[in-house]
Design a protein around this motif. Structure first.
Motif, PDB file in Angstrom:
ATOM      1  N   GLY A   6       0.814  -1.216   0.000  1.00  0.00           N
ATOM      2  CA  GLY A   6       0.000   0.000   0.000  1.00  0.00           C
ATOM      3  C   GLY A   6       0.846   1.264   0.000  1.00  0.00           C
ATOM      4  O   GLY A   6       0.315   2.359   0.208  1.00  0.00           O
ATOM      5  N   LYS A   7       2.142   1.126  -0.251  1.00  0.00           N
ATOM      6  CA  LYS A   7       3.020   2.298  -0.079  1.00  0.00           C
ATOM      7  C   LYS A   7       2.708   3.426  -1.066  1.00  0.00           C
ATOM      8  O   LYS A   7       2.886   4.595  -0.746  1.00  0.00           O
ATOM      9  CB  LYS A   7       4.499   1.902  -0.123  1.00  0.00           C
ATOM     10  N   ASP A   8       2.199   3.080  -2.241  1.00  0.00           N
ATOM     11  CA  ASP A   8       1.881   4.129  -3.224  1.00  0.00           C
ATOM     12  C   ASP A   8       0.546   4.816  -2.946  1.00  0.00           C
ATOM     13  O   ASP A   8       0.151   5.730  -3.669  1.00  0.00           O
ATOM     14  CB  ASP A   8       1.881   3.534  -4.640  1.00  0.00           C
ATOM     15  N   LEU A   9      -0.143   4.347  -1.921  1.00  0.00           N
ATOM     16  CA  LEU A   9      -1.419   4.996  -1.558  1.00  0.00           C
ATOM     17  C   LEU A   9      -1.207   6.247  -0.710  1.00  0.00           C
ATOM     18  O   LEU A   9      -2.130   7.049  -0.543  1.00  0.00           O
ATOM     19  CB  LEU A   9      -2.309   4.031  -0.759  1.00  0.00           C
ATOM     20  N   ARG A  10       0.007   6.402  -0.195  1.00  0.00           N
ATOM     21  CA  ARG A  10       0.263   7.540   0.712  1.00  0.00           C
ATOM     22  C   ARG A  10      -0.028   8.857   0.008  1.00  0.00           C
ATOM     23  O   ARG A  10       0.436   9.087  -1.111  1.00  0.00           O
ATOM     24  CB  ARG A  10       1.702   7.527   1.229  1.00  0.00           C
ATOM     25  N   GLY A  11      -0.847   9.683   0.647  1.00  0.00           N
ATOM     26  CA  GLY A  11      -1.183  10.992   0.092  1.00  0.00           C
ATOM     27  C   GLY A  11      -2.313  10.960  -0.925  1.00  0.00           C
ATOM     28  O   GLY A  11      -2.725  12.008  -1.419  1.00  0.00           O
ATOM     29  N   MET A  12      -2.829   9.760  -1.250  1.00  0.00           N
ATOM     30  CA  MET A  12      -3.950   9.702  -2.208  1.00  0.00           C
ATOM     31  C   MET A  12      -5.175  10.397  -1.599  1.00  0.00           C
ATOM     32  O   MET A  12      -5.569  10.115  -0.470  1.00  0.00           O
ATOM     33  CB  MET A  12      -4.286   8.247  -2.549  1.00  0.00           C
ATOM     34  N   GLN A  13      -5.752  11.303  -2.380  1.00  0.00           N
ATOM     35  CA  GLN A  13      -6.890  12.069  -1.852  1.00  0.00           C
ATOM     36  C   GLN A  13      -8.201  11.301  -2.011  1.00  0.00           C
ATOM     37  O   GLN A  13      -8.475  10.741  -3.082  1.00  0.00           O
ATOM     38  CB  GLN A  13      -6.987  13.412  -2.592  1.00  0.00           C
ATOM     39  N   ILE A  14      -8.972  11.299  -0.950  1.00  0.00           N
ATOM     40  CA  ILE A  14     -10.287  10.631  -0.977  1.00  0.00           C
ATOM     41  C   ILE A  14     -11.308  11.494  -0.220  1.00  0.00           C
ATOM     42  O   ILE A  14     -10.929  12.382   0.553  1.00  0.00           O
ATOM     43  CB  ILE A  14     -10.231   9.205  -0.367  1.00  0.00           C
ATOM     44  N   ILE A  15     -12.583  11.195  -0.482  1.00  0.00           N
ATOM     45  CA  ILE A  15     -13.671  11.786   0.304  1.00  0.00           C
ATOM     46  C   ILE A  15     -14.304  10.628   1.068  1.00  0.00           C
ATOM     47  O   ILE A  15     -14.359   9.505   0.550  1.00  0.00           O
ATOM     48  CB  ILE A  15     -14.732  12.412  -0.635  1.00  0.00           C
ATOM     49  N   THR A  16     -14.773  10.890   2.270  1.00  0.00           N
ATOM     50  CA  THR A  16     -15.511   9.843   2.975  1.00  0.00           C
ATOM     51  C   THR A  16     -16.961  10.287   3.123  1.00  0.00           C
ATOM     52  O   THR A  16     -17.281  11.457   2.933  1.00  0.00           O
ATOM     53  CB  THR A  16     -14.935   9.593   4.391  1.00  0.00           C
ATOM     54  N   GLU A  69      -5.190  10.810   2.218  1.00  0.00           N
ATOM     55  CA  GLU A  69      -5.558  12.165   2.644  1.00  0.00           C
ATOM     56  C   GLU A  69      -7.064  12.365   2.470  1.00  0.00           C
ATOM     57  O   GLU A  69      -7.559  12.394   1.335  1.00  0.00           O
ATOM     58  CB  GLU A  69      -4.792  13.212   1.811  1.00  0.00           C
ATOM     59  N   GLU A  70      -7.760  12.490   3.585  1.00  0.00           N
ATOM     60  CA  GLU A  70      -9.216  12.733   3.520  1.00  0.00           C
ATOM     61  C   GLU A  70      -9.435  14.229   3.320  1.00  0.00           C
ATOM     62  O   GLU A  70      -9.144  15.012   4.218  1.00  0.00           O
ATOM     63  CB  GLU A  70      -9.875  12.270   4.818  1.00  0.00           C
TER      64      GLU A  70
END
Ligand SMILES: [Zn+2]
Length: 303
Positions: A192-202, A217-218
């Motif tokens: 999952g290392k490339d997920l760091r900083g990926m922007q998402i909405i919850t 990043e939420e």
């Protein structure tokens, strides 16, 4: 005379066999408030327990009803294991009113996971009148796998107190679980290392521990406050907020409404991604390990 003696001997043997087999089959009754804790109990205690989960993955654990069938399950329980931190505040206290002393708060048979993990999102100002259902911090603690090690350890301690005859069994099972989960955590971090900083909405703040674990990043939450349904004005604000951002998905649990997510998704073309949230949240999330494997797979699919 000899016949009579044989008869007595047979009766005694049958009685012994009956009771010995009953004793071997007897197991502790675990009442879990949510499927993740039932799954954890199976990992730690194997066939020494019978687990029951009060909720399934398509039910919002904040809001179920204290049904009579749940009351009878709690009454028979040797141990209850729940998230706590007000997640079950609307129904668990009612169930406990008629439960035994052994599962009341303060007893070894009452395990509240939040007491053994570092809570996140603890509000600086608590205002229940605003509808915040996370007044003590975020109660959805199972989605950081490191928390499962901490709660698993405490569960093995509690089982040992309640059932000391099987202490070695629980310790051995916990050690095996700890070793397997620790290795899996290293693998999930790597994959999952490339997920760091990926922007998402919850939608609701149900996935915050998973988000923290993978370093996502939420950028916004569709609920203005945890538990308060999205309003039109709040959704418009979120829409404007994400216009210039690279948001990869709107994340929500299987039991959460899709209304706000679908609306934003249609306007901005951001995928509405249902993550399993707990064990049984989809057909591929059959246990704790599969739950994180599947969550990681889904997150990587929108990266
Ligand atoms: Zn919540």
């Amino acid at each position: 005379m000899r016949d009579l003696f044989s008869k007595i001997l047979l009766t005694m043997s049958a009685a012994f066999l009956c009771c010995a087999s009953f004793s071997a089959a007897a197991s502790l009754q675990v009442f879990a408030c949510e499927p993740e804790w039932a799954s954890l109990a199976s990992e730690i205690a194997g066939d020494k327990v019978k687990t029951f989960s009060a909720t399934h993955a398509r039910q919002n654990p904040h809001y179920i009803k204290a049904r009579p069938s749940l009351m009878s399950k709690v009454r028979r329980a040797d141990i209850i294991i729940c998230s706590g931190a007000d997640l079950e505040v609307g129904w668990l206290p009612l169930l406990l009113e008629r439960a035994s002393v052994g599962v009341q708060p303060g007893s070894p048979g009452n395990l509240m996971a939040y007491q053994y993990v570092p809570l996140i999102e603890i509000p600086t100002v608590i205002d229940r009148s605003m509808g915040d259902v996370h007044p003590d911090g975020n109660p959805h603690v199972h989605l950081d796998p490191q928390n499962l090690l901490l709660v698993g350890k405490e569960l093995s301690n509690r089982l040992t107190l309640i059932d000391p005859g099987n202490a070695q069994f629980y310790q051995k099972r916990y050690d095996a679980f700890e070793s397997r989960l620790s290795q899996a955590i290293i693998r999930w971090r790597e994959e999952g290392k490339d997920l760091r900083g990926m922007q998402i909405i919850t939608n609701h703040k149900s996935l915050s521990y998973l988000i923290k674990f993978f370093g996502l990043e939420e950028v916004a939450s569709l609920e203005p406050r945890p538990g308060l349904p999205p309003t039109a004005s709040h959704l418009k604000k979120v829409l404007n907020q994400v216009e210039s951002q690279n948001v990869r998905a709107i994340l929500r649990a299987p039991y959460e409404s899709d209304k706000g997510a679908k609306w934003i998704s249609a306007k901005r073309g951001i995928p509405d991604l249902v993550v399993p949230y707990t064990v049984g949240g989809d057909s591929e999330s059959g246990d704790i390990f599969a739950l994180f494997d599947r969550s990681l797979e889904l997150l990587n699919s929108v990266r």
